[in-house]
Design a protein around this motif. Structure first.
Motif, PDB file in Angstrom:
ATOM      1  N   THR A  12       0.821  -1.211   0.000  1.00  0.00           N
ATOM      2  CA  THR A  12       0.000   0.000   0.000  1.00  0.00           C
ATOM      3  C   THR A  12       0.853   1.258   0.000  1.00  0.00           C
ATOM      4  N   LEU A  13       1.911   1.265   0.800  1.00  0.00           N
ATOM      5  CA  LEU A  13       2.738   2.463   0.954  1.00  0.00           C
ATOM      6  C   LEU A  13       3.780   2.609  -0.156  1.00  0.00           C
ATOM      7  N   ALA A  14       4.297   1.484  -0.661  1.00  0.00           N
ATOM      8  CA  ALA A  14       5.420   1.550  -1.601  1.00  0.00           C
ATOM      9  C   ALA A  14       5.007   1.588  -3.064  1.00  0.00           C
ATOM     10  N   GLU A  15       3.868   0.995  -3.383  1.00  0.00           N
ATOM     11  CA  GLU A  15       3.477   0.869  -4.790  1.00  0.00           C
ATOM     12  C   GLU A  15       3.355   2.213  -5.518  1.00  0.00           C
ATOM     13  N   PRO A  16       2.894   3.292  -4.875  1.00  0.00           N
ATOM     14  CA  PRO A  16       2.787   4.565  -5.600  1.00  0.00           C
ATOM     15  C   PRO A  16       4.105   5.100  -6.145  1.00  0.00           C
ATOM     16  N   TYR A  17       5.234   4.595  -5.661  1.00  0.00           N
ATOM     17  CA  TYR A  17       6.536   5.088  -6.118  1.00  0.00           C
ATOM     18  C   TYR A  17       7.117   4.262  -7.255  1.00  0.00           C
ATOM     19  N   ARG A  18       6.433   3.202  -7.654  1.00  0.00           N
ATOM     20  CA  ARG A  18       7.019   2.285  -8.637  1.00  0.00           C
ATOM     21  C   ARG A  18       7.320   2.975  -9.956  1.00  0.00           C
ATOM     22  N   ARG A  19       6.401   3.791 -10.443  1.00  0.00           N
ATOM     23  CA  ARG A  19       6.586   4.398 -11.754  1.00  0.00           C
ATOM     24  C   ARG A  19       7.757   5.379 -11.774  1.00  0.00           C
ATOM     25  N   GLU A  20       7.878   6.205 -10.731  1.00  0.00           N
ATOM     26  CA  GLU A  20       8.988   7.147 -10.712  1.00  0.00           C
ATOM     27  C   GLU A  20      10.320   6.437 -10.496  1.00  0.00           C
ATOM     28  N   LEU A  21      10.305   5.319  -9.779  1.00  0.00           N
ATOM     29  CA  LEU A  21      11.531   4.534  -9.628  1.00  0.00           C
ATOM     30  C   LEU A  21      11.937   3.886 -10.947  1.00  0.00           C
ATOM     31  N   SER A  31      18.245   1.395 -20.272  1.00  0.00           N
ATOM     32  CA  SER A  31      17.579   0.187 -20.757  1.00  0.00           C
ATOM     33  C   SER A  31      16.289  -0.010 -19.994  1.00  0.00           C
ATOM     34  N   LEU A  32      15.186  -0.106 -20.710  1.00  0.00           N
ATOM     35  CA  LEU A  32      13.906  -0.351 -20.070  1.00  0.00           C
ATOM     36  C   LEU A  32      13.859  -1.747 -19.465  1.00  0.00           C
ATOM     37  N   HIS A  33      14.373  -2.728 -20.205  1.00  0.00           N
ATOM     38  CA  HIS A  33      14.368  -4.097 -19.680  1.00  0.00           C
ATOM     39  C   HIS A  33      15.146  -4.179 -18.369  1.00  0.00           C
ATOM     40  N   ASP A  34      16.360  -3.594 -18.345  1.00  0.00           N
ATOM     41  CA  ASP A  34      17.171  -3.622 -17.125  1.00  0.00           C
ATOM     42  C   ASP A  34      16.507  -2.823 -16.009  1.00  0.00           C
ATOM     43  N   ALA A  35      15.895  -1.695 -16.356  1.00  0.00           N
ATOM     44  CA  ALA A  35      15.237  -0.864 -15.346  1.00  0.00           C
ATOM     45  C   ALA A  35      14.101  -1.626 -14.678  1.00  0.00           C
ATOM     46  N   GLU A  36      13.310  -2.343 -15.458  1.00  0.00           N
ATOM     47  CA  GLU A  36      12.220  -3.115 -14.875  1.00  0.00           C
ATOM     48  C   GLU A  36      12.758  -4.187 -13.918  1.00  0.00           C
ATOM     49  N   GLN A  40      12.119  -4.268  -9.801  1.00  0.00           N
ATOM     50  CA  GLN A  40      11.619  -5.483  -9.144  1.00  0.00           C
ATOM     51  C   GLN A  40      12.564  -5.900  -8.020  1.00  0.00           C
ATOM     52  N   GLU A  41      13.865  -5.824  -8.276  1.00  0.00           N
ATOM     53  CA  GLU A  41      14.851  -6.164  -7.243  1.00  0.00           C
ATOM     54  C   GLU A  41      14.762  -5.192  -6.071  1.00  0.00           C
ATOM     55  N   THR A  42      14.554  -3.912  -6.373  1.00  0.00           N
ATOM     56  CA  THR A  42      14.421  -2.898  -5.322  1.00  0.00           C
ATOM     57  C   THR A  42      13.255  -3.219  -4.401  1.00  0.00           C
ATOM     58  N   TYR A  43      12.113  -3.554  -4.979  1.00  0.00           N
ATOM     59  CA  TYR A  43      10.928  -3.852  -4.165  1.00  0.00           C
ATOM     60  C   TYR A  43      11.101  -5.150  -3.379  1.00  0.00           C
ATOM     61  N   LEU A  44      11.792  -6.115  -3.956  1.00  0.00           N
ATOM     62  CA  LEU A  44      12.027  -7.360  -3.228  1.00  0.00           C
ATOM     63  C   LEU A  44      12.938  -7.110  -2.024  1.00  0.00           C
ATOM     64  N   ARG A  45      14.027  -6.338  -2.249  1.00  0.00           N
ATOM     65  CA  ARG A  45      14.925  -6.024  -1.139  1.00  0.00           C
ATOM     66  C   ARG A  45      14.201  -5.227  -0.058  1.00  0.00           C
ATOM     67  N   ALA A  46      13.396  -4.253  -0.494  1.00  0.00           N
ATOM     68  CA  ALA A  46      12.693  -3.403   0.462  1.00  0.00           C
ATOM     69  C   ALA A  46      11.679  -4.209   1.275  1.00  0.00           C
ATOM     70  N   TRP A  47      10.958  -5.093   0.603  1.00  0.00           N
ATOM     71  CA  TRP A  47       9.961  -5.900   1.312  1.00  0.00           C
ATOM     72  C   TRP A  47      10.626  -6.802   2.363  1.00  0.00           C
ATOM     73  N   ARG A  65      17.289   4.925  -2.115  1.00  0.00           N
ATOM     74  CA  ARG A  65      18.606   4.460  -1.683  1.00  0.00           C
ATOM     75  C   ARG A  65      18.830   3.021  -2.148  1.00  0.00           C
ATOM     76  N   ILE A  66      17.822   2.181  -1.968  1.00  0.00           N
ATOM     77  CA  ILE A  66      17.942   0.787  -2.402  1.00  0.00           C
ATOM     78  C   ILE A  66      18.098   0.715  -3.922  1.00  0.00           C
ATOM     79  N   ALA A  67      17.291   1.491  -4.645  1.00  0.00           N
ATOM     80  CA  ALA A  67      17.362   1.480  -6.105  1.00  0.00           C
ATOM     81  C   ALA A  67      18.711   1.990  -6.597  1.00  0.00           C
ATOM     82  N   THR A  68      19.231   3.027  -5.955  1.00  0.00           N
ATOM     83  CA  THR A  68      20.533   3.568  -6.362  1.00  0.00           C
ATOM     84  C   THR A  68      21.631   2.544  -6.160  1.00  0.00           C
ATOM     85  N   ASN A  69      21.642   1.890  -5.007  1.00  0.00           N
ATOM     86  CA  ASN A  69      22.657   0.867  -4.758  1.00  0.00           C
ATOM     87  C   ASN A  69      22.549  -0.277  -5.759  1.00  0.00           C
ATOM     88  N   ALA A  70      21.312  -0.661  -6.094  1.00  0.00           N
ATOM     89  CA  ALA A  70      21.127  -1.730  -7.075  1.00  0.00           C
ATOM     90  C   ALA A  70      21.651  -1.300  -8.447  1.00  0.00           C
TER      91      ALA A  70
END
Length: 328
Positions: A12-21, A31-36, A40-47, A65-70
């Motif tokens: 509920t809290l994290a999904e609204p940020y998916r598009r901007e991430l 790369s769109l493929h790599d970005a997707e 996905q990896e960012t959300y898995l790590r965060a969860w 922060r998680i997305a940048t490190n990834a």
């Protein structure tokens, strides 16, 4: 809190940020493929770490922060994603055999709709068309990864230098130094444009209609009249690129598999803040199949750059069919 409750709360809290991430990771990776995959990896790590999230920063900052490190990890030891025009001079002979380089990690386009830059969305700083135009994404590839991250966070996402420094684990002085170098390089490689918007003027709409008609009518003479004198045409994964209407006309005459009107059909879409088209080529069986994705750049009432991507796996990401129904 049960595992199910944690997951529901996180979603509920994290999904609204998916598009901007996704937009952020695309700017970082090209790369769109790599970005997707990285989102996905960012959300898995965060969860997996969500129960330990203490709220000392906002959830949005934590996800970035998680997305940048990834992204930084993914970019280690990886070269930049180019377009053919970034590899050397234009090809001298458009009639020569085309050299394909499938081993190169080519830059990819992104659908406006996936990163919030579609016509139904209000313009925002996070998803502005200016910040996803191909020229800028190409230029970002020339920056070292940490410089790239600092520039995107500061100049696209409008983070404060101190916030960028904390996320990157460095000092504000170091961030400002990175920004100075990055901005100087970007200003040379991708000068800012006065406006990057969807084509809304009557002249531009008519230009795009004539572009479609020229292809569908197999009218090369009409097509080249739509170009500027220094128009660029490139077609990854082919490493050559071509400059000028005459060279493009010769290229089309020599290498295009179409032989007459009706062989090609174009469907409109939006990519990287501008007009784009899925081009379908008719086969010997009469069926029109995905062939190229054209991403155009307009200079007033003319086309000054076309990137024709041969990666037909992109069609689905743009909501375009792989095959057109009979009678299209």
């Amino acid at each position: 809190m049960t595992d199910t409750a944690v997951e529901e709360d996180f979603q509920t809290l994290a999904e609204p940020y998916r598009r901007e991430l996704l937009a952020y990771c695309y700017r970082m990776l090209g790369s769109l493929h790599d970005a997707e995959d990285l989102v996905q990896e960012t959300y898995l790590r965060a969860w997996k770490s969500y129960e330990r999230f203490e709220g000392r920063s906002s959830l949005r900052t934590w996800l970035y922060r998680i997305a940048t490190n990834a992204c930084l990890t993914a970019l280690e030891g990886r070269g930049r994603r180019p377009l053919p025009s970034g590899l050397g001079a234009p090809s001298a002979d458009p009639g020569a055999e085309l050299a394909e380089s499938p081993e190169l990690p080519w830059l990819e386009p992104v659908p406006d709709a996936l990163v919030g830059a579609g016509p139904s969305d209000p313009a925002t700083i996070v998803t502005s068309r200016e910040s996803i135009r191909l020229a800028l994404i190409t230029a970002l590839q020339h920056l070292p990864p940490r410089q790239r991250a600092a520039l995107i966070m500061r100049d696209v996402l409008s983070w404060r230098a101190a916030e960028v420094a904390e996320l990157l684990g460095t000092t504000t002085v170091a961030v400002n130094s990175m920004l100075q170098r990055a901005r100087a390089q970007i200003s040379q490689l991708a000068p800012a444009e006065d406006a990057v918007t969807e084509p809304v003027t009557t002249a531009q709409r008519e230009l795009l209609e004539r572009y479609v008609a020229a292809f569908e009518n197999y009218d090369t003479a009409a097509l080249v009249k739509l170009f500027t004198a220094d128009v660029v045409w490139e077609m990854p994964p082919f490493s050559g690129w071509f400059e000028g209407p005459d060279a493009i006309a010769a290229l089309n005459k020599t290498h295009c598999p179409a032989t007459g009107p009706g062989d090609m059909v174009l469907l409109p879409t939006q990519a990287n803040g501008g007009p784009a088209f899925g081009l379908y080529m008719r086969g010997d069986d009469g069926v029109h199949r995905a062939f190229q994705l054209h991403v155009l750049h307009l200079n007033g009432p003319a086309v000054d750059h076309v990137v024709a991507f041969f990666d037909t796996s992109l069609f689905g990401l743009f909501g375009l069919p792989d095959v057109l129904p009979a009678g299209s």
